[in-house]
Design a protein around this motif. Structure first.
Motif, mmCIF file in Angstrom:
data_model
loop_
_atom_site.group_PDB
_atom_site.id
_atom_site.type_symbol
_atom_site.label_atom_id
_atom_site.label_comp_id
_atom_site.label_asym_id
_atom_site.label_seq_id
_atom_site.Cartn_x
_atom_site.Cartn_y
_atom_site.Cartn_z
ATOM 1 N N PHE A 5 0.845 -1.195 0.000
ATOM 2 C CA PHE A 5 0.000 0.000 0.000
ATOM 3 C C PHE A 5 0.880 1.245 0.000
ATOM 4 C CE2 PHE A 5 -2.997 2.983 2.229
ATOM 5 C CZ PHE A 5 -3.895 3.089 1.170
ATOM 6 N N TYR A 6 0.809 2.016 -1.081
ATOM 7 C CA TYR A 6 1.770 3.092 -1.317
ATOM 8 C C TYR A 6 1.856 4.112 -0.187
ATOM 9 C CZ TYR A 6 4.411 6.699 -3.722
ATOM 10 O OH TYR A 6 5.359 7.627 -4.056
ATOM 11 N N PRO A 7 0.744 4.651 0.342
ATOM 12 C CA PRO A 7 0.887 5.652 1.415
ATOM 13 C C PRO A 7 1.612 5.108 2.648
ATOM 14 C CG PRO A 7 -1.303 5.762 0.464
ATOM 15 C CD PRO A 7 -0.664 4.526 -0.090
ATOM 16 N N ASP A 8 1.350 3.846 3.028
ATOM 17 C CA ASP A 8 2.056 3.257 4.170
ATOM 18 C C ASP A 8 3.538 3.078 3.846
ATOM 19 O OD1 ASP A 8 -0.142 3.110 5.844
ATOM 20 O OD2 ASP A 8 -0.676 1.082 5.234
ATOM 21 N N VAL A 9 3.826 2.616 2.640
ATOM 22 C CA VAL A 9 5.224 2.426 2.233
ATOM 23 C C VAL A 9 5.976 3.753 2.272
ATOM 24 C CG1 VAL A 9 6.716 1.867 0.267
ATOM 25 C CG2 VAL A 9 4.819 0.350 0.872
ATOM 26 N N ALA A 10 5.365 4.808 1.733
ATOM 27 C CA ALA A 10 6.030 6.112 1.729
ATOM 28 C C ALA A 10 6.309 6.589 3.152
ATOM 29 C CB ALA A 10 5.157 7.119 0.977
ATOM 30 N N ALA A 11 5.342 6.412 4.049
ATOM 31 C CA ALA A 11 5.521 6.857 5.430
ATOM 32 C C ALA A 11 6.579 6.045 6.150
ATOM 33 C CB ALA A 11 4.188 6.773 6.175
ATOM 34 N N LEU A 12 6.593 4.727 5.954
ATOM 35 C CA LEU A 12 7.557 3.874 6.643
ATOM 36 C C LEU A 12 8.958 4.059 6.092
ATOM 37 C CD1 LEU A 12 5.236 0.775 6.969
ATOM 38 C CD2 LEU A 12 6.166 2.112 8.859
ATOM 39 N N ARG A 13 9.084 4.356 4.816
ATOM 40 C CA ARG A 13 10.408 4.698 4.277
ATOM 41 C C ARG A 13 10.930 5.973 4.919
ATOM 42 N NH1 ARG A 13 9.240 3.363 -2.130
ATOM 43 N NH2 ARG A 13 9.961 1.189 -2.089
ATOM 44 N N THR A 14 10.039 6.933 5.126
ATOM 45 C CA THR A 14 10.439 8.176 5.790
ATOM 46 C C THR A 14 10.921 7.903 7.213
ATOM 47 O OG1 THR A 14 8.866 9.468 4.475
ATOM 48 C CG2 THR A 14 9.616 10.449 6.529
ATOM 49 N N GLN A 15 10.343 6.883 7.860
ATOM 50 C CA GLN A 15 10.770 6.510 9.204
ATOM 51 C C GLN A 15 12.088 5.737 9.204
ATOM 52 O OE1 GLN A 15 7.593 4.523 11.404
ATOM 53 N NE2 GLN A 15 6.050 5.774 10.361
ATOM 54 N N GLY A 16 12.603 5.391 8.024
ATOM 55 C CA GLY A 16 13.893 4.719 7.933
ATOM 56 C C GLY A 16 13.845 3.227 7.711
ATOM 57 N N PHE A 17 12.666 2.670 7.398
ATOM 58 C CA PHE A 17 12.552 1.239 7.160
ATOM 59 C C PHE A 17 12.800 0.912 5.690
ATOM 60 C CE2 PHE A 17 10.158 1.597 11.102
ATOM 61 C CZ PHE A 17 10.555 0.462 11.784
ATOM 62 N N ARG A 18 13.420 -0.235 5.455
ATOM 63 C CA ARG A 18 13.552 -0.765 4.102
ATOM 64 C C ARG A 18 12.227 -1.419 3.720
ATOM 65 N NH1 ARG A 18 15.323 -5.975 1.794
ATOM 66 N NH2 ARG A 18 16.173 -5.573 -0.280
ATOM 67 N N CYS A 19 11.667 -1.011 2.604
ATOM 68 C CA CYS A 19 10.364 -1.520 2.178
ATOM 69 C C CYS A 19 10.511 -2.293 0.869
ATOM 70 C CB CYS A 19 9.373 -0.372 1.995
ATOM 71 S SG CYS A 19 9.003 0.534 3.509
ATOM 72 N N VAL A 20 9.900 -3.463 0.820
ATOM 73 C CA VAL A 20 9.925 -4.306 -0.369
ATOM 74 C C VAL A 20 8.510 -4.828 -0.612
ATOM 75 C CG1 VAL A 20 12.348 -4.974 -0.134
ATOM 76 C CG2 VAL A 20 10.577 -6.336 1.006
ATOM 77 N N LEU A 21 8.282 -5.291 -1.837
ATOM 78 C CA LEU A 21 6.946 -5.790 -2.184
ATOM 79 C C LEU A 21 6.779 -7.264 -1.880
ATOM 80 C CD1 LEU A 21 6.476 -3.915 -5.569
ATOM 81 C CD2 LEU A 21 5.220 -3.511 -3.436
ATOM 82 N N GLU A 22 7.875 -8.011 -1.883
ATOM 83 C CA GLU A 22 7.838 -9.445 -1.637
ATOM 84 C C GLU A 22 8.948 -9.814 -0.669
ATOM 85 O OE1 GLU A 22 5.571 -11.436 -2.764
ATOM 86 O OE2 GLU A 22 4.607 -10.133 -4.264
ATOM 87 N N PRO A 23 8.790 -10.910 0.082
ATOM 88 C CA PRO A 23 9.896 -11.367 0.937
ATOM 89 C C PRO A 23 11.154 -11.599 0.113
ATOM 90 C CG PRO A 23 7.878 -12.569 1.436
ATOM 91 C CD PRO A 23 7.589 -11.777 0.196
ATOM 92 N N ASP A 24 12.274 -11.232 0.680
ATOM 93 C CA ASP A 24 13.566 -11.327 0.002
ATOM 94 C C ASP A 24 14.412 -12.394 0.688
ATOM 95 O OD1 ASP A 24 15.871 -10.905 -1.431
ATOM 96 O OD2 ASP A 24 16.369 -8.998 -0.480
ATOM 97 N N GLY A 25 14.186 -13.647 0.329
ATOM 98 C CA GLY A 25 14.927 -14.740 0.937
ATOM 99 C C GLY A 25 14.286 -15.223 2.227
ATOM 100 N N THR A 26 15.137 -15.753 3.118
ATOM 101 C CA THR A 26 14.672 -16.338 4.377
ATOM 102 C C THR A 26 14.973 -15.389 5.531
ATOM 103 O OG1 THR A 26 15.073 -18.563 3.521
ATOM 104 C CG2 THR A 26 14.864 -18.341 5.906
ATOM 105 N N TYR A 27 14.065 -15.366 6.506
ATOM 106 C CA TYR A 27 14.180 -14.452 7.640
ATOM 107 C C TYR A 27 14.274 -15.233 8.946
ATOM 108 C CZ TYR A 27 12.736 -10.835 4.344
ATOM 109 O OH TYR A 27 12.671 -9.975 3.273
ATOM 110 N N ALA A 28 14.875 -14.584 9.944
ATOM 111 C CA ALA A 28 14.975 -15.197 11.267
ATOM 112 C C ALA A 28 13.637 -15.157 11.998
ATOM 113 C CB ALA A 28 16.042 -14.478 12.093
#
Length: 329
Positions: free
Chosen positions: A48-71
């Motif tokens: 959702f673009y507005p949430d992505v834009a806001a969270l990027r401003t907060q300093g989070f890396r935003c992606v559309l799909e999972p990127d590999g395996t996570y802990a």
């Protein structure tokens, strides 16, 4: 903040995340409480673009799909049950061998998700507060039963869990499409285009050379890309209330949303009206459909020389506005 359950569980050590490795955050909203998370290790997975834009401003890396395996993976539960289950399935796959946490309000359906998970796995923890619940479990324990995620299809169109009118053509959009005139002009903009139904019908009109589909939900836009192969269609992942075309359009069509998260928000549709006026030529026209009770007429009067109701029923109304008054880009 949308919730303090996650912060409380992390700060009280009820929930302990791995000391190393990346953490996937599925569908957090702009106002989600993420204070206790290690920002440099988090991937926000949100369409959702507005949430992505806001969270990027907060300093989070935003992606559309999972990127590999996570802990670990944390799901911020949406209201739509099909989307909620699809996100949990993605989280289980992404955090293979790790922790999956699910956080949501009662109004988001957290109780139903919890009941279903408890049939498949023993929880590692549960936190109940602030009108909702947070629970977590090991991704390895849940098995394959949760990960089935069929993609819906309706009337030959591809949709996806959680997108608007995923289970059927919206009757308001269908009525608006039927009410559109044969000629809309060469350049048409569809604000809040969803999975592409209105744009598909616009492309059937005479002399249309370009249709701009503007949609904040990337998942819906991906569906539109599959549903419309016409080279005259241009797709834009953006906030429809602030997006503007390179050249002003002859017509705007739209079925604007009127919810922000869980709460009804007529001001969102009113912002769509203002955006439509800013997208149009001085001679341009707006065609829109809205639920009968929504107060859009005053906003139309502020932004257009004339408007009228041209159709509808007891559920919704079809509105036509002409010649925008305010044309600031």
């Amino acid at each position: 903040m949308a919730s303090s359950r996650l912060t409380h569980a992390l700060e009280s050590a009820e929930l302990t995340l791995p000391a190393e490795g990346r953490i996937a955050l599925f569908q957090p909203r702009a106002d989600s409480d993420l204070r206790a998370l290690p920002k440099d290790r988090c991937d926000v997975i949100n369409s959702f673009y507005p949430d992505v834009a806001a969270l990027r401003t907060q300093g989070f890396r935003c992606v559309l799909e999972p990127d590999g395996t996570y802990a670990a993976a944390i799901v911020f539960l949406p209201r739509t049950r099909a989307l909620a289950e699809a996100l949990i399935a993605q989280a289980v796959t992404a955090a293979a061998g790790g922790i999956v946490a699910v956080d949501g309000f009662k109004t988001d359906g957290i109780e139903a998700a919890l009941r279903k998970i408890r049939k498949l796995v023993t929880l590692d923890g549960l936190d109940t507060r602030a009108h909702g619940k947070l629970f977590w479990f090991s991704a390895d324990d849940i098995g394959d039963d949760w990960t089935q995620n069929p993609q819906p299809q309706i009337a030959g169109f591809a949709t996806a869990p959680g997108v608007f009118s995923a289970d059927g053509i919206d009757p308001g959009s269908e009525a608006l499409a039927a009410a559109l005139p044969a000629k809309l002009g060469a350049h048409v903009v569809d604000l809040g285009a969803g999975w592409g139904y209105l744009a598909h019908r616009v492309l059937e009109r005479e002399n249309v050379a370009r249709v701009d589909l503007v949609e904040a939900d990337h998942t819906a836009l991906d569906c539109a890309r599959r549903n419309i192969s016409d080279p005259r269609a241009a797709l834009h992942w953006d906030d429809a209330t602030s997006w503007r075309p390179e050249t002003r359009a002859d017509s705007v069509v739209m079925n604007p949303p009127f919810h922000t998260g869980r709460a009804p928000d007529p001001s969102l549709g009113q912002a769509f009206v203002a955006a439509a006026a800013a997208c149009l030529k001085p001679s341009g026209q707006l065609w829109m459909v809205a639920n009968r009770h929504l107060p859009y007429e005053a906003t139309l009067a502020q932004h257009f020389t004339a408007y009228s109701e041209v159709g509808g029923d007891n559920r919704f109304k079809i509105l036509h506005a002409q010649r925008p008054l305010r044309r600031d880009r």
